[in-house]
Design an enzyme around this catalytic site. Structure first.
Site, PDB file in Angstrom:
ATOM      1  N   THR A 144      94.752 -94.144 132.540  1.00 31.47           N
ATOM      2  CA  THR A 144      93.879 -93.015 132.195  1.00 31.47           C
ATOM      3  C   THR A 144      93.580 -92.161 133.418  1.00 31.47           C
ATOM      4  O   THR A 144      93.787 -92.573 134.551  1.00 31.47           O
ATOM      5  CB  THR A 144      92.537 -93.505 131.613  1.00 31.47           C
ATOM      6  OG1 THR A 144      91.868 -94.314 132.590  1.00 31.47           O
ATOM      7  CG2 THR A 144      92.753 -94.286 130.339  1.00 31.47           C
ATOM      8  N   TYR A 180      82.357 -87.259 131.750  1.00 30.62           N
ATOM      9  CA  TYR A 180      83.619 -88.013 131.827  1.00 30.62           C
ATOM     10  C   TYR A 180      84.291 -87.954 130.458  1.00 30.62           C
ATOM     11  O   TYR A 180      83.704 -88.345 129.451  1.00 30.62           O
ATOM     12  CB  TYR A 180      83.317 -89.460 132.198  1.00 30.62           C
ATOM     13  CG  TYR A 180      84.510 -90.383 132.358  1.00 30.62           C
ATOM     14  CD1 TYR A 180      84.872 -90.861 133.609  1.00 30.62           C
ATOM     15  CD2 TYR A 180      85.254 -90.822 131.268  1.00 30.62           C
ATOM     16  CE1 TYR A 180      85.945 -91.729 133.770  1.00 30.62           C
ATOM     17  CE2 TYR A 180      86.335 -91.666 131.410  1.00 30.62           C
ATOM     18  CZ  TYR A 180      86.664 -92.128 132.664  1.00 30.62           C
ATOM     19  OH  TYR A 180      87.735 -92.989 132.821  1.00 30.62           O
ATOM     20  N   HIS A 187      88.530-104.732 127.860  1.00 37.23           N
ATOM     21  CA  HIS A 187      89.089-103.458 128.311  1.00 37.23           C
ATOM     22  C   HIS A 187      90.112-103.586 129.446  1.00 37.23           C
ATOM     23  O   HIS A 187      90.917-102.669 129.660  1.00 37.23           O
ATOM     24  CB  HIS A 187      87.960-102.533 128.767  1.00 37.23           C
ATOM     25  CG  HIS A 187      88.242-101.086 128.550  1.00 37.23           C
ATOM     26  ND1 HIS A 187      89.503-100.531 128.689  1.00 37.23           N
ATOM     27  CD2 HIS A 187      87.433-100.053 128.196  1.00 37.23           C
ATOM     28  CE1 HIS A 187      89.451 -99.238 128.441  1.00 37.23           C
ATOM     29  NE2 HIS A 187      88.213 -98.914 128.134  1.00 37.23           N
TER      30      HIS A 187
END
EC number: 2.3.1.21
Length: 796
Positions: free
Chosen positions: A626, A613, A472
């Site tokens: 993000t 979230y 990630h």
């Protein structure tokens, strides 16, 4: 010895007649081809750098400006207003500039170039200013203002023609730093309905003290960074959220992506890999040459392409305190794992990319290789699945020299990692559990058959089904989704298979087989590998994953409720989470399928809400990644409570729902336009740590658990095929592990007009969560909201 002889370009021996050279023509040919390929790449990058550097200008536009200047002089018109003659006086005296005609032409060229450069700078700054306007996002659908229409025309005119991948990078605006009062106000608004009066008063007091005393100093440093750095968030986010994390990457950070699940192109494992790997390297070549079109919102607003740079040839290198992302400019091989053995598979023959049929042959050679794993080799990749500190120490102690270093380099310097599994997984619509088992296999496998440090691992099952496991830190999910769409589209509609399921064409049998990597793993290292494996296995066994396809309706019918599909699903998640909180840990869930309207009743005091979230992107800004949308709003909780109580008429419930949906859409837009809450507070917290300033408010905010973490999966970013003509060519999206030990991770993909895929994760060790029960409640919530609007599939 034969391999050693082939590794040198020439040999020589000393004889009485002198020195006798023995040249290897094949090796010299490969050296020549390697040099040609290297220079060709360098020239392409130089050319692209020039074209990108002058965009939206072009060499043709420069020539037009020069010809206009020269042509006007023929009619005694001085468009330079005397600047040409001024430049002419400053030209050095010398032979090349001796004739007046030459000096005049050169002066005109210099003037024209200056005008051209100034024009490019003006266009870029104007485009950057235009792209800073986000009013279009806040306008109702079908109610576009005159200002937005004029803005759209200007953006289109200044965007130029045929932009390359990185053409807009310098024209993208910087992510703005919100004001502290605005962020604090939005934060308090986001938690007011989640706290009782005493808790809220305490948090409000901390927030006001922070706003008045601590924040002004921190904000000054953050604003200074925003002036100096390209993006005030991204580098700190990458370092402190990802690279400094010491927990295992598996489940905690890495996520998975699924294959097409409703169609199957071939059952031959090696053939499917041959097409997929060929498509991936074709994509990489397009990436290197910047031939991929930038992603454009509404076909007009460019998204930042920065994250795509590290898609290939990238590995996360473990460190004791922090990891490092190692990115190489090129790699000519992939690393392959099969039955406990590691292989190095070359992707090129000379300068030519191997064809799919050649790659199929090479993968089949690995599948047919009968050699056993070397001692300690089978579970070696478990080091990447365990703790980062332990992996860093083992890497330094056992893999810093000799054959272990060479073999590890072959993996870490590969374009990407390929795992050939012996299991078969696919989605059987008649067996819902098959999708969850497929997801579990992609998320963690057996904990040692994935290299979790690589930018991504391509996973191939025995029945030809594929999937990805993605690290990630280097990028977010839409980036790898762009690649995956290209691969699946190319595989299905451009490369194809024979009737027997093999790749098209004939293989080249003289290609050297893949190289088996050699290891010398001592017993101390094997003990570390076993320890990491046990840590990873305990983590994997604790993950409960429930994946399902929701069939009653999809995007098409949701739009009949006059709301965005994302807001619809997010509010349904709030309703489902409240209901599931009212049930016991292992109590039976609601059975899937339609039910009568509003038959589910839960006392209000037994349900619960939590911080939620939802990831939104900020790629309209340069190097944006993000932002968080806090989906559990006051409006959504009001709707959920009214639904659960079941006392209000449908008209009032619909009004509450629309109010909640509008609030959610507004928060999503604020997050996308740089006015979010959490990234600003995160960066203020980092500044406070650098300055040694303690802030109880920031410490509490940053420690709040996200018990419901959600994400929508992007799709159809590129048009490889028409989804209306091929409705079954749908991937099921992907998923991730729960962020909190007592929370849920929910990923969903609104796959076309008639279906939604969900991936729900939790932990068995938590007495508060149950992924399958929550999934069933999501089904029920979606149906209840649709029934509220009296929308059914027949209405479509």
């Amino acid at each position: 010895m034969a391999e050693a002889h082939q590794a040198v370009a020439f040999q020589f021996t000393v004889t009485p007649e002198g020195v006798d050279f023995q040249l290897s023509r094949e090796v010299l040919k490969q050296i020549y081809l390697s040099g040609v390929r290297s220079w060709k790449k360098r020239l392409i990058r130089i050319k692209n750098g020039i074209l990108r550097g002058v965009y939206p200008g072009s060499p043709t536009s420069w020539l037009v400006v020069v010809m206009t200047t020269v042509g006007s002089s023929c009619y005694n018109v001085d468009v330079s207003m005397g600047l040409v003659y001024y430049i002419q006086r400053w030209l050095p005296e010398g032979r090349p500039y001796r004739t007046p005609y030459t000096r005049t032409l050169l002066s005109m060229a210099v003037f024209s170039t200056g005008v051209w450069v100034m024009g490019i700078f003006f266009f870029r700054q104007t485009l950057k200013l235009l792209l800073s306007y986000h009013g279009w996002m806040f306008e109702m659908h079908g109610q576009t203002s005159h200002l937005t229409r004029v803005w759209a025309v200007c953006v289109r005119l200044l965007s130029g023609r045929r932009p390359m991948l990185y053409s807009f990078q310098t024209s993208l605006p910087k992510l703005p730093v919100p004001s502290v009062p605005a962020t604090v106000h939005r934060y308090l608004e986001s938690v007011e309905h989640l706290l009782d009066d005493e808790q809220y008063y305490r948090m409000e007091t901390l927030a006001k003290e922070f706003e008045e005393k601590t924040a002004p100093r921190l904000q000054k440093y953050l604003v200074l960074k925003s002036w100096w750095a390209t993006n005030y968030v991204s580098d700190w986010w990458e370092e402190y959220v990802y690279l400094r994390g010491r927990n295992p990457l598996m489940v905690n950070s890495n996520y998975y992506v699924m294959d097409l699940v409703l169609v199957k192109n071939t059952d031959v494992q090696a053939a499917r890999l041959g097409n997929a790997v060929h498509a991936m390297i074709t994509y990489r070549r397009k990436l290197d040459r910047e031939e991929i079109k930038p992603v454009m919102a509404l076909g007009l607003v460019p998204m930042c392409s920065y994250q795509m740079e590290r898609m290939f040839n990238t590995t996360r290198i473990p460190g004791k305190d922090t990891d490092v992302l190692q990115h190489l400019p090129d790699s000519r091989h992939v690393a392959v794992y099969h039955k406990g053995r590691f292989f190095k598979l070359w992707l090129y023959e000379g300068s030519r990319l191997l064809k799919p049929r050649d790659l199929e042959m090479q993968f089949q050679r690995i599948l047919d290789d009968p050699s056993p794993p070397q001692p300690g080799e089978e579970r070696l990749a478990a080091l990447t699945a365990g703790g980062r500190v332990e992996w860093a120490q083992a890497r330094q102690a056992f893999f810093s020299s000799g054959k272990n270093k060479a073999a590890l380099d072959a993996i870490e310097r590969a374009a990407f990692f390929v795992a050939l599994d012996e299991e078969s997984h696919h989605y059987d619509p008649e067996d819902e559990a098959s999708l969850s088992l497929y997801g579990k296999a992609l998320l963690h496998g057996n904990c040692y058959n994935r290299w979790f440090d690589k930018s991504f691992t391509l996973i191939s099952f025995k029945n030809g089904q594929l999937g990805l496991n993605t690290e990630h830190a280097w990028a977010d999910a839409p980036i790898i989704g762009h690649l995956w769409e290209f691969v699946l589209g190319t595989d299905s509609f451009h490369l194809g298979y024979t009737e027997t399921g093999h790749c098209l064409g004939k293989p080249n049998p003289v290609l050297p087989p893949p190289q088996r990597l050699q290891w010398d793993i001592p017993e101390q290292c094997q003990a570390v590998i076993e320890s990491s494996y046990q840590v990873a296995k305990a983590l994997a066994d604790d993950v409960e994953l429930y994946c399902f396809q929701f069939l009653p309706f999809g995007k098409g019918l949701i739009k009949k409720c006059r709301t965005s599909p994302d807001a619809f699903v997010q509010i349904a998640l709030q309703l489902a989470h409240f209901r599931v909180g009212a049930l016991g840990r292992r109590a039976g869930g609601v059975a899937p399928g339609p039910t009568p309207r509003f038959t589910f009743r839960v006392p209000q005091d037994k349900g619960k809400f939590c911080l939620t979230y939802e990831a939104s992107m900020t790629r309209m800004f340069r190097e944006g990644r993000t932002e968080t949308v806090r989906s559990c709003t006051r409006e959504s909780t009001a709707f959920v409570q009214a639904m659960v109580q079941g006392r209000q008429p449908n008209e009032d419930l619909r009004r509450l729902f629309r109010k909640a949906a509008e609030k959610h859409q507004n928060m999503y837009r604020l997050a996308m336009t740089g006015a979010g809450i959490d990234r600003h507070l995160f960066c203020l917290y980092v500044v406070s740590k650098y300055l040694g300033v303690e802030s109880p408010f920031l410490a509490e905010v940053l420690s709040e658990p996200w018990r419901l973490s959600t994400s929508q999966i992007a799709q159809f970013q590129i048009r490889m095929f028409d989804p209306n003509k091929h409705p079954k060519h749908l991937g099921a999206g992907g998923g991730f592990g729960p962020v909190a030990d007592d929370g849920y991770g929910v990923s969903y993909m609104i796959a076309g007009e008639n279906t939604i895929f969900f991936h729900v994760s939790s932990k068995f060790s938590s007495s508060e969560t149950n992924a399958q029960r929550f999934g069933n409640q999501i089904r029920q919530a979606l149906l209840d909201i649709a029934n509220l609007f009296q929308v059914s599939k027949a209405d479509g």
